[in-house]
Design a protein around this motif. Sequence first.
Motif, PDB file in Angstrom:
ATOM      1  N   ALA A  20       0.424  -1.450   0.068  1.00 22.05           N
ATOM      2  CA  ALA A  20      -0.125  -0.219  -0.356  1.00 22.05           C
ATOM      3  C   ALA A  20       0.751   1.100  -0.007  1.00 22.05           C
ATOM      4  CB  ALA A  20      -1.169   0.074   1.266  1.00 22.05           C
ATOM      5  N   LEU A  21       2.118   0.731   0.611  1.00 20.40           N
ATOM      6  CA  LEU A  21       3.092   2.218   0.827  1.00 20.40           C
ATOM      7  C   LEU A  21       3.432   2.749  -0.769  1.00 20.40           C
ATOM      8  CD1 LEU A  21       3.718   1.888   4.735  1.00 20.40           C
ATOM      9  CD2 LEU A  21       2.322   4.195   3.235  1.00 20.40           C
ATOM     10  N   LYS A  22       3.310   1.670  -1.479  1.00 21.27           N
ATOM     11  CA  LYS A  22       4.158   1.392  -2.660  1.00 21.27           C
ATOM     12  C   LYS A  22       3.146   2.284  -3.654  1.00 21.27           C
ATOM     13  CE  LYS A  22       8.321  -1.472  -1.695  1.00 21.27           C
ATOM     14  NZ  LYS A  22       8.522  -3.113  -2.135  1.00 21.27           N
ATOM     15  N   GLY A  23       2.111   2.337  -3.452  1.00 28.64           N
ATOM     16  CA  GLY A  23       1.176   2.224  -4.726  1.00 28.64           C
ATOM     17  C   GLY A  23       0.867   3.725  -4.486  1.00 28.64           C
ATOM     18  N   PRO A  24       0.163   4.725  -5.587  1.00 25.35           N
ATOM     19  CA  PRO A  24      -0.278   6.106  -5.333  1.00 25.35           C
ATOM     20  C   PRO A  24      -1.287   6.213  -4.557  1.00 25.35           C
ATOM     21  CG  PRO A  24      -1.810   4.384  -6.545  1.00 25.35           C
ATOM     22  CD  PRO A  24      -0.783   3.859  -5.954  1.00 25.35           C
ATOM     23  N   ARG A  25      -0.731   7.800  -3.453  1.00 26.88           N
ATOM     24  CA  ARG A  25      -1.000   8.440  -3.411  1.00 26.88           C
ATOM     25  C   ARG A  25      -2.752   8.770  -3.883  1.00 26.88           C
ATOM     26  NH1 ARG A  25       1.321  14.202  -2.518  1.00 26.88           N
ATOM     27  NH2 ARG A  25       0.556  14.104  -4.035  1.00 26.88           N
ATOM     28  N   VAL A  26      -4.031   8.759  -2.840  1.00 30.24           N
ATOM     29  CA  VAL A  26      -5.037   9.081  -3.577  1.00 30.24           C
ATOM     30  C   VAL A  26      -5.959   9.886  -3.044  1.00 30.24           C
ATOM     31  CG1 VAL A  26      -5.783   6.477  -3.800  1.00 30.24           C
ATOM     32  CG2 VAL A  26      -5.759   7.328  -1.467  1.00 30.24           C
ATOM     33  N   ALA A  27      -5.164  10.707  -1.517  1.00 29.77           N
ATOM     34  CA  ALA A  27      -5.670  11.416  -1.036  1.00 29.77           C
ATOM     35  C   ALA A  27      -4.196  12.411  -0.013  1.00 29.77           C
ATOM     36  CB  ALA A  27      -6.881  11.274  -0.204  1.00 29.77           C
ATOM     37  N   ARG A  28      -4.678  13.521   0.304  1.00 29.53           N
ATOM     38  CA  ARG A  28      -3.558  14.160   0.839  1.00 29.53           C
ATOM     39  C   ARG A  28      -3.873  15.547   1.700  1.00 29.53           C
ATOM     40  NH1 ARG A  28       2.010  14.894   2.216  1.00 29.53           N
ATOM     41  NH2 ARG A  28       2.765  16.926   2.452  1.00 29.53           N
ATOM     42  N   GLY A  29      -3.877  15.614   2.996  1.00 30.53           N
ATOM     43  CA  GLY A  29      -3.907  16.900   3.680  1.00 30.53           C
ATOM     44  C   GLY A  29      -3.052  17.687   4.550  1.00 30.53           C
ATOM     45  N   ALA A  30      -3.271  18.530   5.472  1.00 31.63           N
ATOM     46  CA  ALA A  30      -2.774  19.162   6.314  1.00 31.63           C
ATOM     47  C   ALA A  30      -1.516  18.171   7.218  1.00 31.63           C
ATOM     48  CB  ALA A  30      -2.863  20.531   7.597  1.00 31.63           C
ATOM     49  N   MET A  31      -1.999  17.017   7.289  1.00 26.23           N
ATOM     50  CA  MET A  31      -1.840  16.280   8.276  1.00 26.23           C
ATOM     51  C   MET A  31      -0.839  14.988   7.876  1.00 26.23           C
ATOM     52  SD  MET A  31      -3.087  16.706  12.390  1.00 26.23           S
ATOM     53  CE  MET A  31      -4.287  15.732  12.200  1.00 26.23           C
ATOM     54  N   PHE A  32      -2.280  14.266   6.528  1.00 24.75           N
ATOM     55  CA  PHE A  32      -2.446  12.597   6.550  1.00 24.75           C
ATOM     56  C   PHE A  32      -1.942  12.508   5.422  1.00 24.75           C
ATOM     57  CE2 PHE A  32      -4.578  12.442   9.950  1.00 24.75           C
ATOM     58  CZ  PHE A  32      -4.775  11.540  11.032  1.00 24.75           C
ATOM     59  N   VAL A  33      -1.191  11.137   4.655  1.00 23.82           N
ATOM     60  CA  VAL A  33      -1.001  11.522   3.260  1.00 23.82           C
ATOM     61  C   VAL A  33      -1.815   9.519   3.217  1.00 23.82           C
ATOM     62  CG1 VAL A  33      -0.169  10.218   1.484  1.00 23.82           C
ATOM     63  CG2 VAL A  33       0.926  12.398   2.302  1.00 23.82           C
ATOM     64  N   VAL A  34      -2.906   9.325   1.867  1.00 28.63           N
ATOM     65  CA  VAL A  34      -3.563   8.321   2.224  1.00 28.63           C
ATOM     66  C   VAL A  34      -2.742   8.042   0.906  1.00 28.63           C
ATOM     67  CG1 VAL A  34      -5.832   7.096   1.942  1.00 28.63           C
ATOM     68  CG2 VAL A  34      -6.014   9.465   3.334  1.00 28.63           C
ATOM     69  N   THR A  35      -2.733   6.178   0.385  1.00 27.49           N
ATOM     70  CA  THR A  35      -2.058   5.603  -0.608  1.00 27.49           C
ATOM     71  C   THR A  35      -2.790   4.459  -0.175  1.00 27.49           C
ATOM     72  OG1 THR A  35      -0.215   4.838   1.246  1.00 27.49           O
ATOM     73  CG2 THR A  35       0.544   6.349  -0.112  1.00 27.49           C
ATOM     74  N   ARG A  36      -2.613   3.527  -0.623  1.00 23.50           N
ATOM     75  CA  ARG A  36      -3.837   2.605  -1.579  1.00 23.50           C
ATOM     76  C   ARG A  36      -2.601   1.810  -2.687  1.00 23.50           C
ATOM     77  NH1 ARG A  36      -8.794   3.142  -2.801  1.00 23.50           N
ATOM     78  NH2 ARG A  36      -8.736   1.679  -2.676  1.00 23.50           N
ATOM     79  N   PRO A  37      -2.317   0.041  -2.555  1.00 26.28           N
ATOM     80  CA  PRO A  37      -1.745  -0.403  -3.348  1.00 26.28           C
ATOM     81  C   PRO A  37      -2.211  -0.447  -4.944  1.00 26.28           C
ATOM     82  CG  PRO A  37      -2.802  -1.803  -1.950  1.00 26.28           C
ATOM     83  CD  PRO A  37      -3.569  -0.256  -1.863  1.00 26.28           C
ATOM     84  N   ARG A  88      -0.860   7.333   6.886  1.00 19.50           N
ATOM     85  CA  ARG A  88       0.187   8.072   7.210  1.00 19.50           C
ATOM     86  C   ARG A  88       0.415   8.908   7.728  1.00 19.50           C
ATOM     87  NH1 ARG A  88       5.413   9.398   3.733  1.00 19.50           N
ATOM     88  NH2 ARG A  88       3.944   8.592   2.008  1.00 19.50           N
ATOM     89  N   LEU A  89       0.368   9.520   9.035  1.00 17.81           N
ATOM     90  CA  LEU A  89       1.230  11.100   9.477  1.00 17.81           C
ATOM     91  C   LEU A  89       2.892  11.786   9.307  1.00 17.81           C
ATOM     92  CD1 LEU A  89      -0.369  13.040  11.742  1.00 17.81           C
ATOM     93  CD2 LEU A  89       1.071  11.830  13.647  1.00 17.81           C
ATOM     94  N   VAL A  90       2.796  12.476   8.090  1.00 21.64           N
ATOM     95  CA  VAL A  90       4.110  13.362   7.593  1.00 21.64           C
ATOM     96  C   VAL A  90       3.972  14.375   8.066  1.00 21.64           C
ATOM     97  CG1 VAL A  90       3.152  12.511   5.921  1.00 21.64           C
ATOM     98  CG2 VAL A  90       2.277  14.173   5.949  1.00 21.64           C
TER      99      VAL A  90
END
Length: 118
Positions: A20-37, A88-90
Amino acid sequence: MPSAFPPAARLHRPSEYALALKGPRVARGAMFVVTRPREAQTGPARLGMVVPKRQAPLAVTRNAIKRVVREAFRLRRAELPPGDLVFRLVARPEPASLTVLKRRARAEADALLRRIAP
């Protein structure tokens, strides 16, 4: 679908997180990045979280963030497309009370999940 958060709704193995972390980013916010396979997946949506000490040094902060994201996911799980999602908290959260931090994390998690839902 029941409103529980069973073990089948979570990522468990490091290999599942790695995909999942190697996959594309599907959403990003101020604190989080969401990825999926990258590969298309079947089955219900599953959640994984990465909340590193570097971004949230206090255990109480890390645990609060995880509880809030888990609850937001649990309530929207039926609306989400099938497959794995990793939050993922970034960014280090701004210093604030725990109540304010929970509100900010919940608002962002809800917004990101709304973007992901079809």
